[in-house]
Design a protein around this motif. Sequence first.
Motif, PDB file in Angstrom:
ATOM      1  N   SER A 228       0.667  -1.102   0.034  1.00 21.85           N
ATOM      2  CA  SER A 228      -0.010  -0.096   0.067  1.00 21.85           C
ATOM      3  C   SER A 228       0.809   1.354  -0.075  1.00 21.85           C
ATOM      4  CB  SER A 228      -0.980  -0.060   1.280  1.00 21.85           C
ATOM      5  OG  SER A 228      -0.105   0.410   2.564  1.00 21.85           O
TER       6      SER A 228
ATOM      7  N   ARG B  65       1.336   3.295   2.293  1.00 24.46           N
ATOM      8  CA  ARG B  65       1.904   3.339   3.788  1.00 24.46           C
ATOM      9  C   ARG B  65       2.788   2.182   4.274  1.00 24.46           C
ATOM     10  NH1 ARG B  65       0.125   7.736   6.647  1.00 24.46           N
ATOM     11  NH2 ARG B  65       2.106   6.850   7.944  1.00 24.46           N
TER      12      ARG B  65
ATOM     13  N   VAL C  86       4.452  11.825   2.997  1.00 28.33           N
ATOM     14  CA  VAL C  86       3.262  10.877   2.712  1.00 28.33           C
ATOM     15  C   VAL C  86       2.168  11.714   2.022  1.00 28.33           C
ATOM     16  CG1 VAL C  86       1.553   9.961   4.055  1.00 28.33           C
ATOM     17  CG2 VAL C  86       3.784   9.710   4.681  1.00 28.33           C
ATOM     18  N   THR C  87       1.966  13.088   2.396  1.00 30.02           N
ATOM     19  CA  THR C  87       1.263  13.953   1.591  1.00 30.02           C
ATOM     20  C   THR C  87       1.518  13.972   0.114  1.00 30.02           C
ATOM     21  OG1 THR C  87       0.679  15.062   3.361  1.00 30.02           O
ATOM     22  CG2 THR C  87       0.018  16.185   1.444  1.00 30.02           C
TER      23      THR C  87
ATOM     24  N   ARG D 202       0.548  10.844  -1.659  1.00 31.13           N
ATOM     25  CA  ARG D 202      -0.709  10.928  -1.876  1.00 31.13           C
ATOM     26  C   ARG D 202      -1.322  11.652  -3.062  1.00 31.13           C
ATOM     27  NH1 ARG D 202      -4.420   9.076  -3.653  1.00 31.13           N
ATOM     28  NH2 ARG D 202      -6.320   8.785  -2.752  1.00 31.13           N
TER      29      ARG D 202
ATOM     30  N   ARG E 224      -6.452  17.254   4.750  1.00 30.14           N
ATOM     31  CA  ARG E 224      -7.914  16.534   4.408  1.00 30.14           C
ATOM     32  C   ARG E 224      -8.668  17.857   4.161  1.00 30.14           C
ATOM     33  NH1 ARG E 224     -10.244  12.452   9.067  1.00 30.14           N
ATOM     34  NH2 ARG E 224      -9.207  10.465   7.960  1.00 30.14           N
TER      35      ARG E 224
ATOM     36  N   GLU F 117      -8.672  11.181  -0.339  1.00 27.87           N
ATOM     37  CA  GLU F 117      -8.760  10.816   1.170  1.00 27.87           C
ATOM     38  C   GLU F 117      -7.068  10.867   1.698  1.00 27.87           C
ATOM     39  OE1 GLU F 117     -10.142   7.043   2.228  1.00 27.87           O
ATOM     40  OE2 GLU F 117     -12.226   7.628   1.486  1.00 27.87           O
ATOM     41  N   PHE F 118      -7.139  11.834   2.691  1.00 29.73           N
ATOM     42  CA  PHE F 118      -5.852  11.928   3.374  1.00 29.73           C
ATOM     43  C   PHE F 118      -6.066  11.533   5.003  1.00 29.73           C
ATOM     44  CE2 PHE F 118      -5.368  14.748  -0.072  1.00 29.73           C
ATOM     45  CZ  PHE F 118      -3.932  14.709  -0.554  1.00 29.73           C
ATOM     46  N   ASP F 119      -4.783  11.095   5.360  1.00 27.26           N
ATOM     47  CA  ASP F 119      -4.914  10.667   6.888  1.00 27.26           C
ATOM     48  C   ASP F 119      -5.072  12.097   7.425  1.00 27.26           C
ATOM     49  OD1 ASP F 119      -4.739   8.362   6.414  1.00 27.26           O
ATOM     50  OD2 ASP F 119      -2.572   7.931   6.814  1.00 27.26           O
ATOM     51  N   GLU F 120      -5.441  12.131   8.925  1.00 33.93           N
ATOM     52  CA  GLU F 120      -5.295  13.149   9.793  1.00 33.93           C
ATOM     53  C   GLU F 120      -3.747  13.374  10.027  1.00 33.93           C
ATOM     54  OE1 GLU F 120      -7.389  15.321  11.185  1.00 33.93           O
ATOM     55  OE2 GLU F 120      -9.364  14.430  10.777  1.00 33.93           O
ATOM     56  N   THR F 121      -3.235  14.985  10.165  1.00 31.99           N
ATOM     57  CA  THR F 121      -1.968  14.939  10.399  1.00 31.99           C
ATOM     58  C   THR F 121      -2.055  16.268  11.190  1.00 31.99           C
ATOM     59  OG1 THR F 121       0.065  15.176   9.300  1.00 31.99           O
ATOM     60  CG2 THR F 121      -1.751  16.240   8.095  1.00 31.99           C
TER      61      THR F 121
ATOM     62  N   GLU G 282       7.621   6.525  14.849  1.00 33.48           N
ATOM     63  CA  GLU G 282       8.006   7.210  13.720  1.00 33.48           C
ATOM     64  C   GLU G 282       9.325   7.689  13.953  1.00 33.48           C
ATOM     65  OE1 GLU G 282       6.124   7.546  11.399  1.00 33.48           O
ATOM     66  OE2 GLU G 282       4.018   7.129  12.232  1.00 33.48           O
TER      67      GLU G 282
END
Length: 415
Positions: free
Chosen positions: A45, A47, A121-122, A125, A239, A250-254, A310
Amino acid sequence: MNTPRDRARPLRIIVIGGGVGGLSLAQGLRRAGVDDVVVYERDDSPRGRMQGYRLRISPEGERALRECLPHRAQDLLTATSNVRHEQGLAAYDERLTPQWAPEFDDSRGDAPDKVDAVDRVTLRRILLAGLDGVVRFGERFTHFERAGGKVVAHFAGGGSDTGDVLVAADGANSQVRAQSRPAYRALDLGVRAILSRTPRAGAIEAGLPEVLRDRFVNVTGSNGLRLALMPMVFRTPPRKAAERLWPGLEFDETEDYYMSVFSVHRDVLRLPDSAFFAMTGEELRDLVLERTTDWHPDLRGVFAHAEAAETYPLALRVTTPVEPWEPGDVIPLGDAAHTMPPTGGVGANTALRDAASLCRALASVTRGERSLPDAVAEYQREMVKYATEATEMSLKIAKWSMRKIDLTEGNLPRT
């Protein structure tokens, strides 16, 4: 007389590696009208493994991204990029005494849409947006062969794919390079690093001085240790930006954070690699705290708030000299061609330049303007020149910041 349309040559392009360079190439090719492109990524994936945190984006890297990305993705990239409050780099010793630091020019100045740095990561995506069906995860490349004028890529599990071009965008440990040029390897500089992420709110609460909060900071300790601290403050949370610019993406909360790179030569570290690379994130964080007991308490507070989940170990490596591969249907891109230490912040930018340049070259072949060998040879001539400059700059900065390393010409590792 043949026209370019008569000489046009459709290409099926297979990209091995779905990192920054490989995905930018796929985006650029699609934008140029070259639709028959597929990216094979070994991770299950987006991630699937640690991809790093904050990425500095140079003027050259930003131009390459804007050349490759569709306009909507460019807008999202700008909206989620780092807020830059201060210019340049601040250097200190471990007691927070100011030191001399090199200066860097930026032709973009204070342009309001300047993309100075991004969250990796952003960015990934954004690079994946619109590539549904193009990127295939969970495919580990094993080897290639040539058959009937084509190149055939093989994958673990028995699958294969046949194309006109195979792009090696599979990083410093490239399996494509291992087969094409087995003697051409990235060499170890002897520096070991610990990468971590610390929530910005926690670092400020721990006492991070205001002068260090909004700029790139380099701290060089008298005991051979070095810390680089870089803020990632989103212009707009990903987001929220996507809701406005790309609904449904879609994006994860950051949250805003600091990326830290703590580095030391292995001779000073005095730990075998087998032990260092087996450490958990919590153990690595504790190692930094143990090695910095006499540092200024405002700096140690940052380490204490680093996220153990992390925190990762890293070895710094370099490919020197940068050399072209044989012009043809197997083409290098990014770290597969020119691994460099992260000290200059130009490794990803160089891969982005590769992607834009190779996109132009391959698109010209599909339009019948050049032959594939000629286009690839020109791409590599250009790539070797700017990648060599980037590698040399990264090594010079490594020498400045890590005084244990002897990076004089006679002492550089050679391939």
